[in-house]
Design an enzyme around this catalytic site. Structure first.
Site, PDB file in Angstrom:
ATOM      1  CG  HIS A   1     -23.369  28.426  -8.979  1.00 52.70           C
ATOM      2  ND1 HIS A   1     -23.415  26.680  -8.478  1.00 52.70           N
ATOM      3  CD2 HIS A   1     -24.673  28.212  -9.364  1.00 52.70           C
ATOM      4  CE1 HIS A   1     -24.152  26.007  -9.223  1.00 52.70           C
ATOM      5  NE2 HIS A   1     -25.126  26.176  -9.861  1.00 52.70           N
TER       6      HIS A   1
ATOM      7  CG  HIS B   1     -27.781  26.117  -6.229  1.00 47.80           C
ATOM      8  ND1 HIS B   1     -28.582  27.607  -5.834  1.00 47.80           N
ATOM      9  CD2 HIS B   1     -27.842  25.333  -7.244  1.00 47.80           C
ATOM     10  CE1 HIS B   1     -28.381  27.832  -7.736  1.00 47.80           C
ATOM     11  NE2 HIS B   1     -27.553  26.598  -8.125  1.00 47.80           N
TER      12      HIS B   1
ATOM     13  NE  ARG C   1     -30.589  35.044 -15.507  1.00 47.16           N
ATOM     14  CZ  ARG C   1     -29.894  33.946 -14.623  1.00 47.16           C
ATOM     15  NH1 ARG C   1     -30.832  32.692 -14.482  1.00 47.16           N
ATOM     16  NH2 ARG C   1     -29.063  33.133 -14.808  1.00 47.16           N
TER      17      ARG C   1
ATOM     18  CG  ASP D   1     -25.940  23.535 -10.529  1.00 47.10           C
ATOM     19  OD1 ASP D   1     -26.435  23.723  -9.427  1.00 47.10           O
ATOM     20  OD2 ASP D   1     -24.940  22.819 -11.107  1.00 47.10           O
TER      21      ASP D   1
END
Length: 166
Positions: free
Chosen positions: A118, A60, A128, A62
């Site tokens: 990314h 995607h 995480r 941003d």
């Protein structure tokens, strides 16, 4: 998260914003949005995770999500191979992909446009934690209630012991 967590988050956002502005020589950079994100493997459906239908492994951009996002940043709160496996940030470039290993305290910043397609590689085990942040060069599109104003307001009402620098 409470008042202390909100204050700390505001201060981290402001420190990231000023670091990016300084390092990238940007004179006007404003807070636009953020997300404190936990990813678990195996997935735990406890209402504290991202939407179970959202797949961070999908490539995607941003700026395609929010047009006013000019700069993106990630502050990793824990480390790959110690607290989790997988979950690396992958940039898809024409010639070769670039993989960024999450390490606690690492701040990764990049422009939010098409030049930085990314994704997050799939998790294999563990938890995480990352503070995702977005910034804009447009004061009109700046978030008025968070970032600098929140950090200043919180600092005025109490103090915090700063132990680390970005």
């Amino acid at each position: 998260m409470g008042a202390a967590g909100f204050q700390l988050t505001g201060e981290l956002l402001e420190r990231a914003r000023t670091t990016l502005a300084s390092q990238l020589n940007i004179s006007r950079l404003f807070y636009s949005g953020s997300l404190l994100k936990r990813m678990d493997h195996p997935f735990i459906d406890d209402g504290m995770q991202i939407d179970p239908h959202h797949d961070s492994a999908n490539p995607h951009v941003d700026k395609a999500n929010i047009a006013s996002y000019d700069w993106s940043a990630l502050l990793y709160l824990n480390s790959v191979d110690k607290d989790f496996a997988g979950g690396e940030l992958a940039f898809h470039d024409i010639d070769i992909d670039t993989i960024v290993r999450p390490l606690a305290g690492r701040l990764v910043a990049f422009s939010s446009g098409l030049e930085n397609l990314h994704r997050v590689l799939p998790m294999q085990w563990g938890k995480r934690y990352v503070l995702s942040m977005w910034f804009t060069c447009s004061e009109r599109h700046a978030h008025q209630r968070l970032g600098l104003s929140a950090a200043r307001a919180a600092k005025a009402s109490s103090t915090i012991n700063k132990k680390s620098d970005l």
